[in-house]
Design a protein around this motif. Structure first.
Motif, short mmCIF file in Angstrom:
data_model
loop_
_atom_site.label_atom_id
_atom_site.label_comp_id
_atom_site.label_asym_id
_atom_site.label_seq_id
_atom_site.Cartn_x
_atom_site.Cartn_y
_atom_site.Cartn_z
N LEU A 150 17.04 28.61 61.64
CA LEU A 150 17.91 28.02 62.62
C LEU A 150 18.55 28.16 63.93
N GLU A 151 18.31 27.67 64.96
CA GLU A 151 18.54 28.33 65.42
C GLU A 151 20.30 28.18 65.92
N LEU A 152 20.32 29.78 66.08
CA LEU A 152 21.85 29.89 66.05
C LEU A 152 22.59 29.49 67.19
N GLU B 188 32.92 16.93 63.58
CA GLU B 188 32.50 18.88 62.74
C GLU B 188 30.52 18.55 62.89
N MET C 170 19.51 21.10 67.29
CA MET C 170 19.19 22.35 67.19
C MET C 170 18.06 21.64 66.17
N LYS D 239 20.86 28.80 56.97
CA LYS D 239 21.07 28.06 55.71
C LYS D 239 20.28 27.38 54.60
N LEU E 194 13.44 17.73 60.83
CA LEU E 194 13.97 18.73 61.72
C LEU E 194 12.55 18.70 62.69
N ILE F 248 24.26 18.65 64.57
CA ILE F 248 23.59 19.48 62.97
C ILE F 248 23.48 18.72 62.28
N VAL G 248 25.61 29.17 55.28
CA VAL G 248 24.85 29.23 56.50
C VAL G 248 25.65 31.27 57.08
N MET H 144 27.75 21.07 67.00
CA MET H 144 28.51 22.04 67.93
C MET H 144 28.22 23.13 69.20
N PHE I 193 20.91 17.57 59.80
CA PHE I 193 20.23 16.62 58.78
C PHE I 193 20.49 15.95 57.65
N GLU J 37 32.28 24.29 65.78
CA GLU J 37 32.27 22.51 65.82
C GLU J 37 33.35 22.15 67.19
C1 LIG Z 1 20.25 22.24 59.50
O1 LIG Z 1 21.62 21.22 59.05
C2 LIG Z 1 23.06 22.33 59.05
C3 LIG Z 1 22.92 23.50 60.14
C4 LIG Z 1 23.59 24.17 60.07
C5 LIG Z 1 24.33 25.24 61.32
C6 LIG Z 1 22.83 25.20 62.57
C7 LIG Z 1 23.16 26.42 63.35
C8 LIG Z 1 24.18 27.11 63.49
N1 LIG Z 1 24.24 27.91 63.43
C9 LIG Z 1 26.49 28.72 63.83
C10 LIG Z 1 26.02 27.87 62.96
C11 LIG Z 1 27.47 27.97 61.75
C12 LIG Z 1 28.66 28.73 62.69
C13 LIG Z 1 29.69 28.59 61.95
C14 LIG Z 1 29.96 28.00 60.27
C15 LIG Z 1 29.03 26.59 60.07
C16 LIG Z 1 29.20 25.72 59.52
O2 LIG Z 1 29.55 26.58 57.66
N2 LIG Z 1 29.66 24.74 59.38
C17 LIG Z 1 28.91 23.76 60.72
C18 LIG Z 1 29.55 22.60 60.31
N3 LIG Z 1 29.54 22.01 59.11
C19 LIG Z 1 30.72 21.32 58.82
C20 LIG Z 1 28.17 21.32 58.79
C21 LIG Z 1 27.59 26.50 61.56
N4 LIG Z 1 25.06 27.23 62.30
N5 LIG Z 1 24.68 25.81 61.41
C22 LIG Z 1 25.02 24.18 59.49
C23 LIG Z 1 25.10 23.01 58.48
C24 LIG Z 1 24.40 22.50 58.10
O3 LIG Z 1 24.09 21.43 57.70
#
Ligand SMILES: COc1cc(-c2ccc3ncc(-c4cccc([C@@H](O)NCCN(C)C)c4)n3n2)ccc1O
Length: 304
Positions: free
Chosen positions: A112-114, A162, A96, A61, A87, A179, A46, A165, A181, A119
């Motif tokens: 995706l939406e930031l 996890e 998200m 992603k 989604l 998040i 990501v 978020m 899916f 977490e």
């Molecule tokens: C749509 O599926 C996902 C979305 C995202 C997602 C969507 C929006 C978004 N904004 C910031 C972040 C973000 C910020 C820091 C770390 C990560 C990611 O590496 N870990 C997120 C949770 N992880 C255990 C799935 C993601 N994300 N991550 C992460 C994993 C996904 O499988």
């Protein structure tokens, strides 16, 4: 071509799966400036990105896709197309948002939406456990998103801290976003869905027993998440995954006084009505939202 060069889809690729037509086929970096890595996981990488036309920031992603059916590397295109299709059907404040999708021969990119608050898992870890009022704040948002998802006959099948978020964790009442899916499915009437995917601590008994999965499978995970929010520990966690799975199937958990002596009976009742072996006997998300712990009838009930 070098591995990371953008390789456009061939016509036959696009003809193979009509939904691929929804995906843009130009190089994602022609429309989005890629910034720092935000993280990675089973799904891929990501990255933060900025849309060149609007200047808006998003999360991108990157998902490597399998070059051929037998390949062990990458995800099946159909799996990613299913995630995108799901989604595209969901517009809710607790879920998200998907903004754009790109596909090339070797990878697919979801814009995706930031979500900048990190977490829920890390938020709990910093605080060890939450007050009941704080837990209810998060749970109401999660339940509203899950009730909406279930009303659209979609189940997440990987609900865990996890994958929840916080939009901005510094805010007094952080907003949550569900998040990932990647395991989500459309629950079709009369169509049985079984899967062995999920995370041992959070999966329901029917997953382990390879029995039909339904929206009630998500509700078991909500019960586990609630237990963790209030205590900081996981109800079925064993020394090994095998022990954890055995604990889940036997429904073997307790409210250890070391962690639950301050917890209200109403909160424990809420958890008990979700960690029920028989899926059809668990509370639904809508029933959870009107449970007296979440929605007290009056002040007296609220403090019991
Ligand atoms: C749509 O599926 C996902 C979305 C995202 C997602 C969507 C929006 C978004 N904004 C910031 C972040 C973000 C910020 C820091 C770390 C990560 C990611 O590496 N870990 C997120 C949770 N992880 C255990 C799935 C993601 N994300 N991550 C992460 C994993 C996904 O499988």
């Amino acid at each position: 071509c070098p591995e990371d060069a953008w390789q456009p889809l061939s016509d036959e690729d696009e003809a193979l799966s009509p939904t691929m037509a929804d995906f843009k086929h130009e190089d994602v970096e022609s429309l989005y400036e890629m910034l720092e890595n935000l993280g990675s996981g089973h799904f891929g990488v990501v990255k933060k990105c900025r849309e060149k036309s609007s200047g808006s920031y998003y999360a991108s992603k990157f998902i490597k896709t399998r070059k051929c059916k037998g390949s062990r590397l990458g995800l099946d295109r159909e799996q990613v197309e299913r995630e995108v299709s799901i989604l595209q059907q969901l517009q809710h404040p607790s879920i998200m948002r998907l903004h754009d999708v790109f596909a090339s021969k070797a990878e697919m990119v979801l814009i995706l939406e930031l979500i900048s608050g990190g977490e829920l898992f890390d938020f709990i870890a910093e605080k060890e456990a939450l007050s009941e009022a704080e837990a209810i704040e998060f749970l109401e948002q999660i339940l509203e998103g899950v009730a909406y998802m279930h009303s659209h006959h979609i189940a997440h099948f990987d609900l865990k801290p996890e994958n929840i978020m916080l939009l901005e964790k510094s805010m007094p009442n952080p907003k949550i976003k569900i998040i990932d899916f990647g395991l989500a499915q459309k629950i079709e009437a009369g169509v049985t869905f079984k899967s062995l995917c999920g995370t041992p601590q959070y999966v329901a008994p029917e997953v382990i027993n390879y029995e039909p999965l339904t929206s009630a499978t998500d509700m078991w995970s909500i019960g586990v998440i609630t237990y963790i929010l209030l205590s900081g520990i996981s109800p079925f966690q064993g020394e090994t995954d095998s022990e954890t799975l055995t604990n889940v199937v036997s429904g073997n958990y307790e409210f250890d006084d070391r962690y639950f002596k301050e917890t209200s009976e109403m909160a424990k009742d809420f958890i008990r009505e979700l960690l029920v072996k028989e899926p059809k006997d668990r509370m639904t998300a809508v029933e959870c939202l009107v449970h007296p712990w979440i929605k007290p009838l009056n002040r007296k009930q609220a403090v019991n």
